[in-house]
Design a protein around this motif. Sequence first.
Motif, PDB file in Angstrom:
ATOM      1  N   UNK A   8       0.855  -1.183   0.000  1.00 22.26           N
ATOM      2  CA  UNK A   8       0.000   0.000   0.000  1.00 22.26           C
ATOM      3  C   UNK A   8       0.893   1.236   0.000  1.00 22.26           C
ATOM      4  N   UNK A   9       0.320   2.362  -0.391  1.00 16.62           N
ATOM      5  CA  UNK A   9       1.090   3.598  -0.290  1.00 16.62           C
ATOM      6  C   UNK A   9       1.100   4.069   1.155  1.00 16.62           C
ATOM      7  N   UNK A  10       2.203   4.679   1.532  1.00 17.23           N
ATOM      8  CA  UNK A  10       2.383   5.186   2.895  1.00 17.23           C
ATOM      9  C   UNK A  10       1.763   6.578   2.963  1.00 17.23           C
ATOM     10  N   UNK A  45       3.617  -4.005   3.295  1.00 14.36           N
ATOM     11  CA  UNK A  45       4.732  -3.157   2.888  1.00 14.36           C
ATOM     12  C   UNK A  45       4.177  -1.789   2.503  1.00 14.36           C
ATOM     13  N   UNK A  46       4.705  -0.762   3.147  1.00 15.93           N
ATOM     14  CA  UNK A  46       4.273   0.595   2.836  1.00 15.93           C
ATOM     15  C   UNK A  46       5.296   1.235   1.900  1.00 15.93           C
ATOM     16  N   UNK A  47       4.805   1.758   0.797  1.00 16.57           N
ATOM     17  CA  UNK A  47       5.649   2.343  -0.227  1.00 16.57           C
ATOM     18  C   UNK A  47       5.387   3.847  -0.281  1.00 16.57           C
ATOM     19  N   UNK A  51       7.634   6.585  -4.800  1.00 13.24           N
ATOM     20  CA  UNK A  51       8.142   5.320  -5.339  1.00 13.24           C
ATOM     21  C   UNK A  51       7.042   4.439  -5.914  1.00 13.24           C
ATOM     22  N   UNK A  52       5.858   5.000  -6.068  1.00 13.90           N
ATOM     23  CA  UNK A  52       4.719   4.267  -6.630  1.00 13.90           C
ATOM     24  C   UNK A  52       4.163   5.127  -7.752  1.00 13.90           C
ATOM     25  N   UNK A  59       2.763   8.659  -7.887  1.00 11.42           N
ATOM     26  CA  UNK A  59       1.495   8.878  -7.205  1.00 11.42           C
ATOM     27  C   UNK A  59       1.474  10.269  -6.566  1.00 11.42           C
ATOM     28  N   UNK A  60       2.616  10.713  -6.055  1.00 18.63           N
ATOM     29  CA  UNK A  60       2.710  12.058  -5.477  1.00 18.63           C
ATOM     30  C   UNK A  60       2.307  13.103  -6.507  1.00 18.63           C
TER      31      UNK A  60
END
Length: 71
Positions: A8-10, A45-47, A51-52, A59-60
């Motif tokens: 998942x995204x952090x 796992x948090x990404x 980095x995604x 994603x940012x």
Amino acid sequence: MPFISVRITRDGVTKEQKAQVIAEITQTMQTVLNKDPHLTHIVIEEVDTDNWGYAGITTTEYRKNLAESAS
């Protein structure tokens, strides 16, 4: 021994939410596949959103563009 990896995204996911995800995936494995919960391993796992990516951008950047277009 099932091993399940969840990525998942952090970005604001709480400890309680992650615990719920782990509990519910474990329950699903037991209910659907008859797997022993004591042998089921879940890793979250948090990404970082830098980095995604998808659609050719991070994603940012995607979320930044989405916020700008909404205003």
